[in-house]
Design a protein around this motif. Structure first.
Motif, PDB file in Angstrom:
ATOM      1  N   GLN A  31       0.827  -1.202   0.000  1.00  0.00           N
ATOM      2  CA  GLN A  31       0.000   0.000   0.000  1.00  0.00           C
ATOM      3  C   GLN A  31       0.863   1.254   0.000  1.00  0.00           C
ATOM      4  OE1 GLN A  31      -2.470  -0.769   3.424  1.00  0.00           O
ATOM      5  NE2 GLN A  31      -4.105  -1.646   2.184  1.00  0.00           N
ATOM      6  N   GLN A  33       3.881   1.499  -1.253  1.00  0.00           N
ATOM      7  CA  GLN A  33       4.468   1.595  -2.591  1.00  0.00           C
ATOM      8  C   GLN A  33       3.454   2.129  -3.595  1.00  0.00           C
ATOM      9  OE1 GLN A  33       5.818  -2.477  -2.998  1.00  0.00           O
ATOM     10  NE2 GLN A  33       7.923  -1.919  -2.503  1.00  0.00           N
ATOM     11  N   GLU A  34       2.219   1.674  -3.482  1.00  0.00           N
ATOM     12  CA  GLU A  34       1.170   2.143  -4.388  1.00  0.00           C
ATOM     13  C   GLU A  34       0.905   3.630  -4.171  1.00  0.00           C
ATOM     14  OE1 GLU A  34      -3.558   1.471  -5.331  1.00  0.00           O
ATOM     15  OE2 GLU A  34      -2.484  -0.086  -4.244  1.00  0.00           O
ATOM     16  N   LEU A  36       3.002   5.873  -3.000  1.00  0.00           N
ATOM     17  CA  LEU A  36       4.147   6.600  -3.519  1.00  0.00           C
ATOM     18  C   LEU A  36       4.093   6.670  -5.043  1.00  0.00           C
ATOM     19  CD1 LEU A  36       6.786   8.053  -2.921  1.00  0.00           C
ATOM     20  CD2 LEU A  36       7.930   5.836  -2.950  1.00  0.00           C
ATOM     21  N   GLN A  37       3.714   5.586  -5.676  1.00  0.00           N
ATOM     22  CA  GLN A  37       3.633   5.567  -7.142  1.00  0.00           C
ATOM     23  C   GLN A  37       2.545   6.517  -7.644  1.00  0.00           C
ATOM     24  OE1 GLN A  37       5.738   3.874  -9.294  1.00  0.00           O
ATOM     25  NE2 GLN A  37       4.719   5.163 -10.788  1.00  0.00           N
ATOM     26  N   ARG A  38       1.363   6.468  -7.015  1.00  0.00           N
ATOM     27  CA  ARG A  38       0.277   7.375  -7.419  1.00  0.00           C
ATOM     28  C   ARG A  38       0.681   8.829  -7.223  1.00  0.00           C
ATOM     29  NH1 ARG A  38      -4.409   6.405  -4.048  1.00  0.00           N
ATOM     30  NH2 ARG A  38      -3.338   4.646  -3.136  1.00  0.00           N
ATOM     31  N   SER A  40       3.709  10.101  -7.064  1.00  0.00           N
ATOM     32  CA  SER A  40       4.750  10.462  -8.030  1.00  0.00           C
ATOM     33  C   SER A  40       4.157  10.729  -9.405  1.00  0.00           C
ATOM     34  CB  SER A  40       5.795   9.347  -8.129  1.00  0.00           C
ATOM     35  OG  SER A  40       6.439   9.165  -6.901  1.00  0.00           O
ATOM     36  N   ASP A  41       3.263   9.861  -9.850  1.00  0.00           N
ATOM     37  CA  ASP A  41       2.641  10.033 -11.167  1.00  0.00           C
ATOM     38  C   ASP A  41       1.866  11.347 -11.251  1.00  0.00           C
ATOM     39  OD1 ASP A  41       3.640   7.608 -12.009  1.00  0.00           O
ATOM     40  OD2 ASP A  41       1.745   6.518 -11.746  1.00  0.00           O
ATOM     41  N   LYS A  42       1.030  11.607 -10.244  1.00  0.00           N
ATOM     42  CA  LYS A  42       0.209  12.818 -10.267  1.00  0.00           C
ATOM     43  C   LYS A  42       1.066  14.075 -10.216  1.00  0.00           C
ATOM     44  CE  LYS A  42      -3.872  10.737  -8.273  1.00  0.00           C
ATOM     45  NZ  LYS A  42      -5.141  11.178  -8.773  1.00  0.00           N
ATOM     46  N   LYS A  45       3.058  14.593 -13.517  1.00  0.00           N
ATOM     47  CA  LYS A  45       2.198  15.099 -14.597  1.00  0.00           C
ATOM     48  C   LYS A  45       1.857  16.568 -14.399  1.00  0.00           C
ATOM     49  CE  LYS A  45       0.098  10.674 -15.718  1.00  0.00           C
ATOM     50  NZ  LYS A  45      -1.101   9.823 -15.585  1.00  0.00           N
TER      51      LYS A  45
END
Length: 94
Positions: A31, A33-34, A36-38, A40-42, A45
């Motif tokens: 959770q 990691q998810e 952090l990934q979300r 980072s992506d947002k 962008k």
């Protein structure tokens, strides 16, 4: 023979708790990691309009502020959810 199956089931019970704890830890890591990934992506962008080989100063500041706001928001949501859950639990107990 009953004795060995009894001790075996006790061992299984102890191991089961250990496995449950391991799974909980793995879920928490997944959770995080998810999240952090979300995040980072947002933020990428939003802040990086012209990707290149490095980030300029304004992009770095934007990403840092975006990630701070994202974490603040997640913390507020988590605290609010926890508070409401506790309120519901206390109502059910009354």
């Amino acid at each position: 023979m009953d004795y060995s199956s009894s001790s075996s089931s006790q061992l299984d019970s102890g191991r089961r708790e250990e496995y449950i704890d391991q799974v909980k830890q793995q879920l928490a890591v997944a959770q995080a990691q998810e999240l952090l990934q979300r995040m980072s992506d947002k933020c990428f962008k939003k802040c990086v309009t012209k990707p290149g080989s490095s980030l300029d100063n304004s992009e770095q500041k934007c990403i840092a502020m975006c990630m701070d706001r994202y974490m603040d928001t997640m913390n507020i949501v988590a605290r609010t959810y926890s508070s409401r859950l506790q309120q519901e639990m206390s109502r059910m107990g009354s």
